[in-house]
Design a protein around this motif. Sequence first.
Motif, PDB file in Angstrom:
ATOM      1  N   ILE A  84       0.842  -1.196   0.000  1.00  0.00           N
ATOM      2  CA  ILE A  84       0.000   0.000   0.000  1.00  0.00           C
ATOM      3  C   ILE A  84       0.876   1.244   0.000  1.00  0.00           C
ATOM      4  CG2 ILE A  84      -1.671   1.309   1.339  1.00  0.00           C
ATOM      5  CD1 ILE A  84      -2.766  -1.312   2.389  1.00  0.00           C
TER       6      ILE A  84
ATOM      7  N   ARG B 179       2.467   2.397  -3.194  1.00  0.00           N
ATOM      8  CA  ARG B 179       1.559   2.993  -4.167  1.00  0.00           C
ATOM      9  C   ARG B 179       1.378   4.488  -3.956  1.00  0.00           C
ATOM     10  NH1 ARG B 179      -3.127   0.690  -7.264  1.00  0.00           N
ATOM     11  NH2 ARG B 179      -3.262   2.906  -7.546  1.00  0.00           N
ATOM     12  N   VAL B 180       1.496   4.932  -2.710  1.00  0.00           N
ATOM     13  CA  VAL B 180       1.026   6.288  -2.427  1.00  0.00           C
ATOM     14  C   VAL B 180       2.034   7.399  -2.646  1.00  0.00           C
ATOM     15  CG1 VAL B 180      -0.895   5.850  -0.927  1.00  0.00           C
ATOM     16  CG2 VAL B 180       1.377   5.818  -0.001  1.00  0.00           C
TER      17      VAL B 180
ATOM     18  N   GLY C  91       4.818   9.929  -1.642  1.00  0.00           N
ATOM     19  CA  GLY C  91       4.740  11.327  -1.261  1.00  0.00           C
ATOM     20  C   GLY C  91       3.714  11.553  -0.173  1.00  0.00           C
ATOM     21  N   ARG C  92       2.722  10.687  -0.110  1.00  0.00           N
ATOM     22  CA  ARG C  92       1.682  10.864   0.909  1.00  0.00           C
ATOM     23  C   ARG C  92       1.747   9.740   1.927  1.00  0.00           C
ATOM     24  NH1 ARG C  92      -3.170  11.364  -2.787  1.00  0.00           N
ATOM     25  NH2 ARG C  92      -3.181  13.527  -3.452  1.00  0.00           N
ATOM     26  N   GLU C  93       2.941   9.177   2.131  1.00  0.00           N
ATOM     27  CA  GLU C  93       3.007   7.984   2.974  1.00  0.00           C
ATOM     28  C   GLU C  93       2.444   8.195   4.360  1.00  0.00           C
ATOM     29  OE1 GLU C  93       5.908   8.897   1.429  1.00  0.00           O
ATOM     30  OE2 GLU C  93       6.493   7.247   0.142  1.00  0.00           O
ATOM     31  N   GLU C  94       2.771   9.355   4.968  1.00  0.00           N
ATOM     32  CA  GLU C  94       2.409   9.512   6.375  1.00  0.00           C
ATOM     33  C   GLU C  94       0.910   9.543   6.589  1.00  0.00           C
ATOM     34  OE1 GLU C  94       4.847  12.854   7.100  1.00  0.00           O
ATOM     35  OE2 GLU C  94       6.419  11.678   8.048  1.00  0.00           O
ATOM     36  N   ILE C  95       0.193  10.334   5.774  1.00  0.00           N
ATOM     37  CA  ILE C  95      -1.250  10.414   5.984  1.00  0.00           C
ATOM     38  C   ILE C  95      -1.906   9.086   5.591  1.00  0.00           C
ATOM     39  CG2 ILE C  95      -1.706  11.472   3.741  1.00  0.00           C
ATOM     40  CD1 ILE C  95      -3.540  12.313   6.953  1.00  0.00           C
TER      41      ILE C  95
ATOM     42  N   THR D  33      -1.407   6.681   8.388  1.00  0.00           N
ATOM     43  CA  THR D  33      -2.297   6.981   9.511  1.00  0.00           C
ATOM     44  C   THR D  33      -3.633   6.295   9.331  1.00  0.00           C
ATOM     45  OG1 THR D  33      -1.306   9.185   9.532  1.00  0.00           O
ATOM     46  CG2 THR D  33      -3.235   8.850  10.899  1.00  0.00           C
ATOM     47  N   PHE D  34      -4.220   6.475   8.143  1.00  0.00           N
ATOM     48  CA  PHE D  34      -5.553   5.916   7.965  1.00  0.00           C
ATOM     49  C   PHE D  34      -5.557   4.419   7.739  1.00  0.00           C
ATOM     50  CE2 PHE D  34      -8.560   9.130   8.557  1.00  0.00           C
ATOM     51  CZ  PHE D  34      -7.876  10.313   8.389  1.00  0.00           C
ATOM     52  N   VAL D  35      -4.490   3.897   7.143  1.00  0.00           N
ATOM     53  CA  VAL D  35      -4.394   2.446   7.053  1.00  0.00           C
ATOM     54  C   VAL D  35      -4.342   1.865   8.461  1.00  0.00           C
ATOM     55  CG1 VAL D  35      -2.882   0.542   6.392  1.00  0.00           C
ATOM     56  CG2 VAL D  35      -3.345   2.362   4.779  1.00  0.00           C
TER      57      VAL D  35
ATOM     58  N   ARG E  39      12.521  -0.579   0.366  1.00  0.00           N
ATOM     59  CA  ARG E  39      11.427   0.043   1.113  1.00  0.00           C
ATOM     60  C   ARG E  39      10.538  -1.023   1.737  1.00  0.00           C
ATOM     61  NH1 ARG E  39       9.585   5.503  -0.505  1.00  0.00           N
ATOM     62  NH2 ARG E  39       7.481   4.669  -0.493  1.00  0.00           N
TER      63      ARG E  39
ATOM     64  N   VAL F  89       6.743  19.044   0.106  1.00  0.00           N
ATOM     65  CA  VAL F  89       7.390  18.229  -0.913  1.00  0.00           C
ATOM     66  C   VAL F  89       8.563  19.000  -1.465  1.00  0.00           C
ATOM     67  CG1 VAL F  89       7.072  17.217  -3.177  1.00  0.00           C
ATOM     68  CG2 VAL F  89       5.247  17.113  -1.501  1.00  0.00           C
TER      69      VAL F  89
END
Lengths: 349, 590, 354
Positions: free
Chosen positions: A119, A122-123, A125-129, A132-134, A240, A346
Amino acid sequence: MGKISARARAGGFHPPQIIILSFVAVMMAVAVFLKIDVKTILGDSLVRLAMNGVLVLSLVPMFNAGIGLNFGLPVGIVAGLLGMCLAVNFRITGLSGFLSAMLFSVPIGVLSGGLYSRILNRVGGREEIAATFVGFSFVCLMNLFWATAPFGNPVMLWPIGGHGMRPTIGLQNYFGKALNDLWSVSVSGIRVPVGLLLSFCLLGLLLHLFLRTRIGRALQAVGENETFAALSGIDVRGVRTLAVILSTVLGAWGICFYAQSYGFIELYDAPLMMAFPAASALLIGGASGGRTTIAQVVLGTYLFQTTYILSAPIANELLIPEAAEILRMIVTNCVILYALLHRGGVREA
Amino acid sequence: MPTGKDRLVVSVGRAKPLPTLLAKYSATSLGVQPLPVMPAFAGMTIGFRIPFPTARNQGVSTMLRIGNLTKAFGAEEALKSVSMEIEAGEIHGLVGVNGSGKSTLLNILFGNPAIGRTGGYSGAIYLDGERANISRPSHAVRLGIGMIHQEFALIPGLTVSENIKMGREKVCRFSERVLGRSFSRLDHRRNREDARLTLGRMGIDIDPGTYVSDLSISMKQFVEIAREVDNPELKVLLLDEPTAALNREDSFALMEILKDLARRGAAILYVSHRLEEVVSLCERISVLRDGEISAVFSRAEFDADAIAENMIGRKFLRVSRASRDCSGEPVAVSMRDFSVDMPGERLRGVNLDVRSGEILGVTGLSGHGKLALGVGIMGLFPSRGNVSIKGRLLEKRCASQVISNGVAFLPEDRRTMGLLLDHSVMDNIVFSAVQNKGRFLRRFPLSSLRFLDRKKARLYAEECVGKLGIKCRSVFQKVKELSGGNQQKVCIARSLALEPEILFISEPTRGIDIGAKEIILDILVKINARQGTTIIMASSELEEMRRLCDRIAVLYRGAVFDVLPPGCDDKLLARRCCGEKERAGPAAER
Amino acid sequence: MRRFNPVSVVFVVLCVVGWRCSGLSATFILNEVTIRFIRDGIMVLALLIPIAAGMGINFAVTLGATAAQVGVLVVVDRQIGGPAGLLLALCIGVCLSIVVGCAVGYALNRVKGKEMIATIVMGFLGTSLYQLVFMAGYGALIPSHNREILLSRGIGVRNMVDLHAFRNTIDQYWTVTAGGVQFPVFMILAVFCTAFVIVYVMNTPLGQRFKAVGENREKAELLGIDVDRTRIRAIVLSTVLACLGQIVFLQNIGMLNVYTAHLKTDIFSSAALLAGGATIEKAGVRHAFLGILLFHALFIVSPQAGQNVFGNAALGEYFRSFVAYGTIAFALILNVRHARRAPNAAAPGDADAV
């Protein structure tokens, strides 16, 4: 453009560290002034260091690989909870119970970590947010599992009805405090849990050594400059994934340490917000730019936990008891927010 | 010869659309175009002209004056005391090779925030007689400066009319009085009308309600221009390679539009590589070389050859090497129909054979693909086509495969792609060798978990430091503290540790001072001579390549345009880069 | 070029299945959904502008809700009731929201590209500060004028404050009953009005700036738009609307859970919006309306469905929490527009010169 001041880069202290250090110093002074027993506090702080330290350690692989703060720590925590439940279910007690819990968590951690890493890959650049929701979704999904779990040991189940897990499972008869009490020594009135500290240090050492191996260096390179790593023939995606799995398994072990020290396994919504204090501790230690060292983890965790410990009695005396918890939340979130703003957005080309 | 100023202005009763009109004329008779006027808008056109921006004083006056503009990026001086004057109504050309400072000049004039972030500039800019300190694009726009960007400042999700009227939208007057401009209601009908008028005046046929994302590239270019044409307050127009995306017909249409704008009193700065166009369109041409204005030509003095020569200049030669004929050698790298999807530097079907042991230069204008060659082979961007290394086809183009086939790559952007700035010299030098070849590692069953043999690595690093002359305190010093030249040497050392047979290197001497440049070039020559390493060098330094290479391949629009011997004429090389081949028919220039 | 969004379809399916399993009557569900529509409508609409301006989901709407609660507490403290009290609470809340919105917007300009994680943390921080002020400050540093809401120990506001003074002040106006379902027309119109205001704003020069900034920050900058100020304005508008939405919510419920009422507003509102088919980058009023209906319908039927099917109502509750978080996680994972390596890449067809 997040720049870290030259002074800080040179190995000096960052503003969060200075703030927290002064905060702790002030609190210590106040505590002494209010005649709060410092010796128990010191003993407590050592226990809490190791208890929470492994959770903070678990953030290091992902942070150094450039994936940011692992706000999806609940994924690893749930793996650890499952491992511990299995150990309790098989009625394994004492130190062996603790070690089997850690053992059981490994395959679960690897599996969920693998899924989690797919997951995250795939995201971009937006890994942190996204993490969080995952994490949040996973905890909620697991709630469904806990409510219907087929575990056999009645100590884990609701007393009435016998169906569904209790939210809190006592570990007194299993491996609660097993590691805490191992080789515990009293040094001039301060209780030093040698066994616990040694195991924490061992894990820290192993992680430190890992980061110096060939693949560990590849991981650091990916964190520092992904394009460079790709051009140097490193399988960035694979590295990663490894970082995420490592973080997840360490997170699972982290909750094992935490639960055995606390004496209870907490299910349902308990893991929901556990990532934030850990992230905050890491940042207080001075982590930045993907080159966190184990020393920073130890320092950060120690300072953070000391704040926690001192806040309770001081809040009791000066404010109201509940204020302690709120103050901790404020400190946690302030530190994380500062790090986010300081790091900037970014990176522009 | 007809110049821009004394053209006939002819009102045509029933004019045909502009492109058809132009199609009747070839490049040679460019000067005698009547000004087409669309009949339906004839009256409007005149009406348009009245409230126009005029220079402060009547008659010819300086609209834009730049005095001693200097800009340095760290130690690198991009502009050195540049001074220029552009009059109202003048189309002023600006030419120069890559890295001469053109983009920096445009960025300063348009207030690109990157300029401020990297230390600002010194010198003065006078717009219409008044001193201007331009810090942001919004400021530039407010002052009446417009810019046509190479990458189009268009919002794809908005319509043509919305883009054209951006910032100048017409609103319902009542709502504006009551709620203020920001919250007033847009008058879509009037905006569309305005856009239609502007496009009509330019002779472009686009429905203003079309979304920009649905337009072709050339149409996007025209919408970008329409936005500036629509601006009644336009004083200065900056154009950055405006015809790069246009075919010949559309380029002529564009030039007509610019001439019209100039007639309205705007000062135009036209930056382009197409010397033919610059020469036909502009009244004066300034040549930028190495951050300085090396010459200013006025119309009477125009000579494409002289201009090209000025762009390149002559340098003092030191390192050089006798070129060899390697056509007899086996093929080291073979590319067939190799295309790379790198934004801004696309390769479209490169066919090239590199012989073993040769030094091949690859050059071309920026954006035409020379930088995509190396990164494309290393798999950083998606690519198509066939690449064979030493006769073996590369199925998957990824860095590890390429490296294991004996290829090493030095990227042009050392700092962001070529080094781990926070790591030591030693760590950087041995990095690729450690990861790919397993060198400098202690023994251990699991190869991934091996530790670095620090002693071996340190000795090797110190050896490299000695051989290449890397100036550093110790091999443990952090690479970011070294100068550009020494950083490049570290990169070279890292590639050499892989013991490569083929070396791809992009812009080897970029951002390096004169002295260090020669040393780097010397190292490359020695590597080739002693180890027989095949070197493929992508560079914009034409004279460096002429000194070192056995052959020079010129890329134009992403494909190999020509392969020239190093001894070829300077001007010929420059012209090939601009995509000009000698034609059998009538001469292209006057 | 509208890509088919499967999320709404999944929600419809879940709703239908849940409805069948729960055995609740359609009238009951419709009534409940209508109430939720007027309660949460404005809050969901508050999320639209930041999405249009390219800032993703504004999780800091929690702070707008908090501001509203501050206003309400001040009014309750001074014991001003009725519509006047409500209006005063609104004014206080809006003023506070503007200040907070400016602060949040300013901070977000420093984290361009990572706004969402920043707003979530800011939401947590704001919540903690609010709790500190009213739990430890009220009665001590802040003098209390209303013994009723003060805790017995003398410091801190009670957990629950009754808002009988303005319960249902405005939402009983013009109720129309049709087929067993009550439609409070005034409030529904209020929600529609807010939606209209948002649509209007997007059709002004300011709205054009939002759209431009939302599409491409760098190009908007080159067009002469002050990107930073535009973004701050987007957040301020969003926060103010959130404040308004929370006031409507509170006067409808009629009581204030001082420390928890604002807590999950950001999650549930964004989940609802996404359920309606919106994405992180594109959201419209129709997504908001459809989403509220679907999301809250599912919310209502889940516990009963869980009870009927599994004999455990808690399962239904866990399921709906999972749906809420999962919807957001799903939206974050899909629709990754910008590739990681090319920060300012031209669109695929762009540089393909003839």
